[in-house]
Design a protein around this motif. Sequence first.
Motif, short mmCIF file in Angstrom:
data_model
loop_
_atom_site.label_atom_id
_atom_site.label_comp_id
_atom_site.label_asym_id
_atom_site.label_seq_id
_atom_site.Cartn_x
_atom_site.Cartn_y
_atom_site.Cartn_z
N ALA A 193 43.26 15.59 39.65
CA ALA A 193 43.37 16.46 40.82
C ALA A 193 42.80 15.78 42.06
N ALA A 194 41.66 15.09 41.90
CA ALA A 194 41.05 14.40 43.03
C ALA A 194 41.93 13.26 43.53
N PHE A 212 45.05 14.77 45.40
CA PHE A 212 44.62 15.27 46.71
C PHE A 212 44.31 14.10 47.65
N GLN A 237 46.19 12.90 51.27
CA GLN A 237 45.37 12.93 52.48
C GLN A 237 45.16 11.53 53.06
#
Length: 461
Positions: A418-419, A422, A426
């Motif tokens: 998930a990190a 994300f 970004q």
Amino acid sequence: MSHHFSISRHLFLRWVNFRPGIGLLSRSLARGDKRITPTSALTISLGGLAAANILLSTLIYGYVLIAIGPGPQTDALFASVTVPRLVLAVIGGSLTHVLVPVLAVQPPEDVSKNGWSLFLLIGFVFAALEIGLHLLAPFWVSAVVPGFSEETRLLTVELARIHLAAMVLTGLCSVLATFYQATKRFVRVELISLLSASLSFAFLFWALSRYGVKAAAWAALLRTGLQVLFLLPGLGRYCRPDWRSPAVAEVWRRFKPLLFGTTYYKLGPIVDRFLSSMTPTGGLSLLYVGQQILTLANDIIYKSLTVPTLPLLTRHAQAHEWRRFRSVLRGRLLVVGILTGGGYLAFFGLGESLLIWVARYGRVSEGDVHSLWLIVMALVGFLIAGSMGQIASAAFYAKGNTATPTIVGVIGFTLGIAAKVFGFFQFGLVGIAAGTTLYYLLNLVVLLILQKRELGRATGS
């Protein structure tokens, strides 16, 4: 060829300047310098040999990137090793943590027999996997790097099939290396690895300008083949395998939790290649090389500190000497933290200038160098927490507990995916690297907390 000659000339001059330091260490050991204990001498020897191996391995990857330049060919090369290395990480890497504690406590007369049994068994497993993955290569390559063009995808398939053959030999080499480590012949493994890498690089230097990026894949195959050839005599005379021996059964018992757990949380490189394949051409290569630089640094720590620590912790655990066990664990964690932290700070201050100096002999732009430096900086947790995590995990493996590090890895990896996703949306490649850092930091903290609780119960403190 002018690029190739310039790189080799500068590296040769660095080697000439480095040789007096090796001679000084050798003379100090020969004189019996009291300041160098047997343990520290082993660590220095392993660290020096591992560093030489790492330097040569970095040179091989960097040489290809600099000589060809970041682009479709290097993207295909670095993507082609993803699945073969995943298999090696799941099976080969896990075997090290299982085989060394099991073989280290075997009677001398049984070590060679069990070594041959495990060598042949693992060889059959890797051969079967190679056949299946070879046939399915067009499908898994398309799934791993969906952003590649058709031409780059076909090249990736071709290179991947060469790396799959190297995977089988590397799997055999991992068994042979653990056999040497369990019998305390640590230095010989590194010497053979260094010799094999040197011969492999000589072949690459000759072949790269003639056969292009495919020469790099064949050089990897040559290296692993030479390692197996040079290590195999160490097993001793051939012994008929005993598939039902208690040692083989114990290896399987300890290996099962690692196999099913690490198959999941070792998928990190696939996530990285999947995301980075959707960046501009060359982005996958830069992320791979950045990770490889720190992976090789981690290997120095692993070979010089973690590998010798595992048999020592195993003996303390068997004797229930938990205070000594804790003392060794804390000492090694402190040393690893200082070494990796210092290395990170050094690269922060000097790394970009060093990369620019190297890149001027090849086809890498200053913009690519800056991107690579940012990626390495964002991978700080991969270097420091990853290296310390090897020691923390080894403490569990020494007690025969392979389940706890596996469970921690599975949970941490899930959050890490998930990190990374994300971070990618970004910040692109740097965001993937930052997500990797978060994953390794989380794993280390949880492992240390759980280890502290276990040792507190064992020592009554």
